[in-house]
Design a protein around this motif. Sequence first.
Motif, PDB file in Angstrom:
ATOM      1  N   ARG A  38     -98.235 -14.571 -69.891  1.00 31.10           N
ATOM      2  CA  ARG A  38     -98.796 -13.730 -68.832  1.00 31.10           C
ATOM      3  C   ARG A  38     -99.821 -12.759 -69.410  1.00 31.10           C
ATOM      4  O   ARG A  38    -100.894 -12.561 -68.847  1.00 31.10           O
ATOM      5  N   ALA A  39     -99.490 -12.154 -70.553  1.00 32.38           N
ATOM      6  CA  ALA A  39    -100.397 -11.189 -71.189  1.00 32.38           C
ATOM      7  C   ALA A  39    -101.722 -11.849 -71.567  1.00 32.38           C
ATOM      8  O   ALA A  39    -102.797 -11.282 -71.338  1.00 32.38           O
ATOM      9  N   LYS A  40    -101.644 -13.058 -72.123  1.00 33.37           N
ATOM     10  CA  LYS A  40    -102.861 -13.786 -72.512  1.00 33.37           C
ATOM     11  C   LYS A  40    -103.756 -14.067 -71.308  1.00 33.37           C
ATOM     12  O   LYS A  40    -104.959 -14.173 -71.440  1.00 33.37           O
ATOM     13  N   ASN A  41    -103.127 -14.215 -70.143  1.00 33.08           N
ATOM     14  CA  ASN A  41    -103.857 -14.564 -68.922  1.00 33.08           C
ATOM     15  C   ASN A  41    -104.062 -13.375 -67.985  1.00 33.08           C
ATOM     16  O   ASN A  41    -104.430 -13.565 -66.826  1.00 33.08           O
ATOM     17  N   ASN A  42    -103.799 -12.158 -68.503  1.00 37.20           N
ATOM     18  CA  ASN A  42    -103.935 -10.945 -67.687  1.00 37.20           C
ATOM     19  C   ASN A  42    -103.265 -11.099 -66.332  1.00 37.20           C
ATOM     20  O   ASN A  42    -103.857 -10.847 -65.289  1.00 37.20           O
ATOM     21  N   MET A  43    -102.022 -11.536 -66.358  1.00 41.09           N
ATOM     22  CA  MET A  43    -101.287 -11.837 -65.139  1.00 41.09           C
ATOM     23  C   MET A  43    -100.054 -10.933 -65.023  1.00 41.09           C
ATOM     24  O   MET A  43     -99.346 -10.724 -65.997  1.00 41.09           O
ATOM     25  N   LYS A  44     -99.827 -10.409 -63.845  1.00 37.49           N
ATOM     26  CA  LYS A  44     -98.631  -9.600 -63.585  1.00 37.49           C
ATOM     27  C   LYS A  44     -97.488 -10.518 -63.177  1.00 37.49           C
ATOM     28  O   LYS A  44     -97.710 -11.660 -62.776  1.00 37.49           O
ATOM     29  N   GLN A  45     -96.268  -9.990 -63.256  1.00 43.71           N
ATOM     30  CA  GLN A  45     -95.097 -10.766 -62.827  1.00 43.71           C
ATOM     31  C   GLN A  45     -95.266 -11.227 -61.390  1.00 43.71           C
ATOM     32  O   GLN A  45     -94.947 -12.368 -61.055  1.00 43.71           O
ATOM     33  N   ASP A  46     -95.778 -10.357 -60.549  1.00 44.65           N
ATOM     34  CA  ASP A  46     -95.955 -10.686 -59.133  1.00 44.65           C
ATOM     35  C   ASP A  46     -96.946 -11.833 -58.940  1.00 44.65           C
ATOM     36  O   ASP A  46     -96.744 -12.701 -58.097  1.00 44.65           O
ATOM     37  N   ASP A  47     -98.012 -11.841 -59.753  1.00 42.62           N
ATOM     38  CA  ASP A  47     -99.010 -12.915 -59.668  1.00 42.62           C
ATOM     39  C   ASP A  47     -98.369 -14.269 -59.974  1.00 42.62           C
ATOM     40  O   ASP A  47     -98.568 -15.242 -59.248  1.00 42.62           O
ATOM     41  N   LEU A  48     -97.615 -14.311 -61.076  1.00 45.09           N
ATOM     42  CA  LEU A  48     -96.957 -15.560 -61.468  1.00 45.09           C
ATOM     43  C   LEU A  48     -95.937 -15.979 -60.423  1.00 45.09           C
ATOM     44  O   LEU A  48     -95.849 -17.151 -60.057  1.00 45.09           O
ATOM     45  N   ALA A  49     -95.175 -15.019 -59.937  1.00 46.77           N
ATOM     46  CA  ALA A  49     -94.159 -15.311 -58.923  1.00 46.77           C
ATOM     47  C   ALA A  49     -94.774 -15.980 -57.697  1.00 46.77           C
ATOM     48  O   ALA A  49     -94.253 -16.975 -57.194  1.00 46.77           O
ATOM     49  N   LYS A  50     -95.902 -15.454 -57.237  1.00 48.01           N
ATOM     50  CA  LYS A  50     -96.565 -16.029 -56.069  1.00 48.01           C
ATOM     51  C   LYS A  50     -97.049 -17.452 -56.344  1.00 48.01           C
ATOM     52  O   LYS A  50     -96.951 -18.324 -55.486  1.00 48.01           O
ATOM     53  N   LEU A  51     -97.572 -17.680 -57.559  1.00 51.92           N
ATOM     54  CA  LEU A  51     -98.085 -19.007 -57.900  1.00 51.92           C
ATOM     55  C   LEU A  51     -96.992 -20.073 -57.962  1.00 51.92           C
ATOM     56  O   LEU A  51     -97.247 -21.242 -57.688  1.00 51.92           O
ATOM     57  N   VAL A  52     -95.765 -19.669 -58.344  1.00 47.70           N
ATOM     58  CA  VAL A  52     -94.685 -20.657 -58.480  1.00 47.70           C
ATOM     59  C   VAL A  52     -93.666 -20.581 -57.342  1.00 47.70           C
ATOM     60  O   VAL A  52     -92.694 -21.329 -57.329  1.00 47.70           O
ATOM     61  N   GLY A  53     -93.883 -19.679 -56.395  1.00 51.22           N
ATOM     62  CA  GLY A  53     -93.038 -19.629 -55.202  1.00 51.22           C
ATOM     63  C   GLY A  53     -91.673 -18.992 -55.364  1.00 51.22           C
ATOM     64  O   GLY A  53     -90.702 -19.427 -54.752  1.00 51.22           O
ATOM     65  N   VAL A  54     -91.610 -17.942 -56.210  1.00 53.35           N
ATOM     66  CA  VAL A  54     -90.361 -17.198 -56.359  1.00 53.35           C
ATOM     67  C   VAL A  54     -90.651 -15.708 -56.193  1.00 53.35           C
ATOM     68  O   VAL A  54     -91.798 -15.302 -56.072  1.00 53.35           O
ATOM     69  N   ARG A  55     -89.595 -14.909 -56.215  1.00 51.49           N
ATOM     70  CA  ARG A  55     -89.770 -13.460 -56.132  1.00 51.49           C
ATOM     71  C   ARG A  55     -90.089 -12.900 -57.511  1.00 51.49           C
ATOM     72  O   ARG A  55     -89.761 -13.489 -58.532  1.00 51.49           O
ATOM     73  N   ARG A  56     -90.735 -11.738 -57.543  1.00 53.67           N
ATOM     74  CA  ARG A  56     -91.068 -11.088 -58.811  1.00 53.67           C
ATOM     75  C   ARG A  56     -89.826 -10.845 -59.648  1.00 53.67           C
ATOM     76  O   ARG A  56     -89.842 -10.981 -60.869  1.00 53.67           O
TER      77      ARG A  56
END
Length: 67
Positions: A11-29
């Motif tokens: 996530r850090a390498k991609n400047n991504m927050k937990q919430d961003d990843l959660a939305k992309l994979v369809g789960v909660r933060r």
Amino acid sequence: MVIKTKIKEYRAKNNMKQDDLAKLVGVRRETIYHLEAGKYNPSLVLAYSIAKVFGAAIEDIFEIVDE
């Protein structure tokens, strides 16, 4: 056995927050938080989805270790 993850590093390498990843994979933060904290083991589908977001192999992000 436990599953250790490198989600936080990816996530850090991609400047991504937990919430961003959660939305992309369809789960909660909170699910991403628990995965990173080692309090939750992902399903195979979730592990695959996370790896796909980062363009990595599942084995690059998740590691099974004996404790």
